[in-house]
Design a protein around this motif. Structure first.
Motif, PDB file in Angstrom:
ATOM      1  N   ALA A   1     -14.460   3.663 -79.815  1.00 23.38           N
ATOM      2  CA  ALA A   1     -14.224   2.665 -80.859  1.00 23.38           C
ATOM      3  C   ALA A   1     -15.115   1.450 -80.643  1.00 23.38           C
ATOM      4  N   ASP A   2     -15.519   0.850 -81.750  1.00 26.40           N
ATOM      5  CA  ASP A   2     -16.407  -0.316 -81.693  1.00 26.40           C
ATOM      6  C   ASP A   2     -15.653  -1.631 -81.659  1.00 26.40           C
ATOM      7  N   ALA A   3     -14.387  -1.642 -82.082  1.00 24.19           N
ATOM      8  CA  ALA A   3     -13.599  -2.874 -82.108  1.00 24.19           C
ATOM      9  C   ALA A   3     -12.131  -2.498 -82.268  1.00 24.19           C
ATOM     10  N   GLY A   4     -11.241  -3.478 -82.042  1.00 24.15           N
ATOM     11  CA  GLY A   4      -9.809  -3.243 -82.156  1.00 24.15           C
ATOM     12  C   GLY A   4      -9.133  -4.309 -82.996  1.00 24.15           C
ATOM     13  N   LEU A   5      -8.084  -3.915 -83.705  1.00 24.09           N
ATOM     14  CA  LEU A   5      -7.270  -4.836 -84.503  1.00 24.09           C
ATOM     15  C   LEU A   5      -5.810  -4.557 -84.149  1.00 24.09           C
ATOM     16  N   LEU A   6      -5.220  -5.432 -83.366  1.00 27.45           N
ATOM     17  CA  LEU A   6      -3.893  -5.209 -82.788  1.00 27.45           C
ATOM     18  C   LEU A   6      -2.897  -6.165 -83.428  1.00 27.45           C
ATOM     19  N   LEU A   7      -1.919  -5.619 -84.128  1.00 29.83           N
ATOM     20  CA  LEU A   7      -0.928  -6.405 -84.841  1.00 29.83           C
ATOM     21  C   LEU A   7       0.403  -6.330 -84.095  1.00 29.83           C
ATOM     22  N   SER A   8       0.962  -7.478 -83.737  1.00 26.28           N
ATOM     23  CA  SER A   8       2.252  -7.535 -83.048  1.00 26.28           C
ATOM     24  C   SER A   8       2.252  -6.647 -81.807  1.00 26.28           C
ATOM     25  N   PHE A   9       1.295  -6.885 -80.920  1.00 26.52           N
ATOM     26  CA  PHE A   9       1.214  -6.061 -79.720  1.00 26.52           C
ATOM     27  C   PHE A   9       2.467  -6.266 -78.873  1.00 26.52           C
ATOM     28  N   PRO A  10       3.184  -5.170 -78.511  1.00 28.13           N
ATOM     29  CA  PRO A  10       4.419  -5.292 -77.736  1.00 28.13           C
ATOM     30  C   PRO A  10       4.147  -5.355 -76.238  1.00 28.13           C
ATOM     31  N   LEU A  11       3.947  -6.549 -75.748  1.00 25.04           N
ATOM     32  CA  LEU A  11       3.604  -6.720 -74.333  1.00 25.04           C
ATOM     33  C   LEU A  11       4.736  -6.252 -73.416  1.00 25.04           C
ATOM     34  N   HIS A  12       5.972  -6.404 -73.892  1.00 21.22           N
ATOM     35  CA  HIS A  12       7.144  -5.966 -73.124  1.00 21.22           C
ATOM     36  C   HIS A  12       8.298  -5.765 -74.092  1.00 21.22           C
ATOM     37  N   LEU A  13       9.350  -5.106 -73.650  1.00 22.14           N
ATOM     38  CA  LEU A  13      10.547  -4.982 -74.452  1.00 22.14           C
ATOM     39  C   LEU A  13      11.291  -6.314 -74.466  1.00 22.14           C
ATOM     40  N   PRO A  14      12.035  -6.605 -75.526  1.00 17.58           N
ATOM     41  CA  PRO A  14      12.788  -7.858 -75.562  1.00 17.58           C
ATOM     42  C   PRO A  14      13.718  -7.991 -74.359  1.00 17.58           C
ATOM     43  N   GLY A  15      13.677  -9.141 -73.732  1.00 17.91           N
ATOM     44  CA  GLY A  15      14.524  -9.389 -72.576  1.00 17.91           C
ATOM     45  C   GLY A  15      14.038  -8.768 -71.287  1.00 17.91           C
ATOM     46  N   GLN A  16      12.856  -8.140 -71.299  1.00 16.10           N
ATOM     47  CA  GLN A  16      12.320  -7.512 -70.085  1.00 16.10           C
ATOM     48  C   GLN A  16      10.881  -7.985 -69.834  1.00 16.10           C
ATOM     49  N   PRO A  17      10.683  -9.281 -69.681  1.00 13.48           N
ATOM     50  CA  PRO A  17       9.313  -9.810 -69.537  1.00 13.48           C
ATOM     51  C   PRO A  17       8.618  -9.392 -68.254  1.00 13.48           C
ATOM     52  N   ASP A  18       9.381  -8.817 -67.314  1.00 11.66           N
ATOM     53  CA  ASP A  18       8.774  -8.382 -66.058  1.00 11.66           C
ATOM     54  C   ASP A  18       8.169  -6.987 -66.150  1.00 11.66           C
TER      55      ASP A  18
END
Length: 213
Positions: A126-143
């Protein structure tokens, strides 16, 4: 839709069953943007709809992918490896053979679809990315971070994130952005309300002007 835009729906076989590609292709498209949906819903999310409208208006061919689990009528997404195994052959089918869509290729999607796009970007070159609402972690589980997936995003990439996203706020995402990634903040949570349309349109219009055509 412009009379010069061709709209088709393709059913494409994958290891997980048939998926669907909803293709809108203007004449002399700059390239192709392929977007996937989240794990909890289909193609009707407002950020996907706005992305399609804006990018099509900017001269890009835009494809919204329905994963096989959704086509089959199941209510729960499969495991990440099964999503990747379906996504890759679908995108490859769009870029090869008669009627193939043009490069450069921008991959992305919302939430789980953004994760799939990151994990498979290297395979698809891929030449580029478009990431909408990327889920970095589940709610309440920031670790329990998925920063290792975000690190696989193409260079360049753009992330559009809600200011109150419980799956990862812009402040949480910022330290984990890989080189070449730009973060745009939009008022809202993980799923945007209708009132976010204007802000989403502004953000995606900015991105459309920066894509590597």
């Amino acid at each position: 839709m412009s009379a010069q835009t061709r709209e088709t729906v393709r059913e494409i076989e994958t290891p997980g069953g048939p998926g669907r590609a909803h293709v809108q292709r203007p004449q002399r498209a700059h390239g192709t943007v392929v977007l996937g949906h989240g794990a909890g819903g289909g193609l009707g999310a407002i950020d996907l709809a706005v992305a399609r409208e804006v990018l099509l208006g900017a001269g890009w061919a835009v494809v919204l992918i329905e994963q096989p689990w959704l086509v089959a009528g199941r209510r729960v997404a499969g495991r990440p490896p099964t999503l990747d195994a379906a996504w890759v052959p679908m995108v490859e089918a769009l870029l090869t053979g008669r009627g193939r869509l043009p490069r450069p290729l921008v991959v992305g999607g919302r939430s789980a679809g953004a994760r799939v796009a990151c994990r498979t970007a290297g395979t698809l070159e891929a030449d580029a990315g478009l990431l909408l609402s990327f889920p970095l972690h589940l709610p309440g589980q920031p670790d329990k971070l998925r920063a290792h997936e975000l690190a696989l995003a193409p260079d360049p990439s753009w992330v559009v994130q809600g200011t109150r996203d419980t799956f990862g706020t812009p402040e949480e995402l910022r330290p984990h952005l890989p080189p070449g990634t730009t973060l745009l903040e939009v008022p809202g949570a993980h799923s945007y309300p209708k009132g976010s349309r204007g802000a989403l349109t502004d953000a995606l219009t900015r991105i459309a002007g920066m894509l590597p055509a």
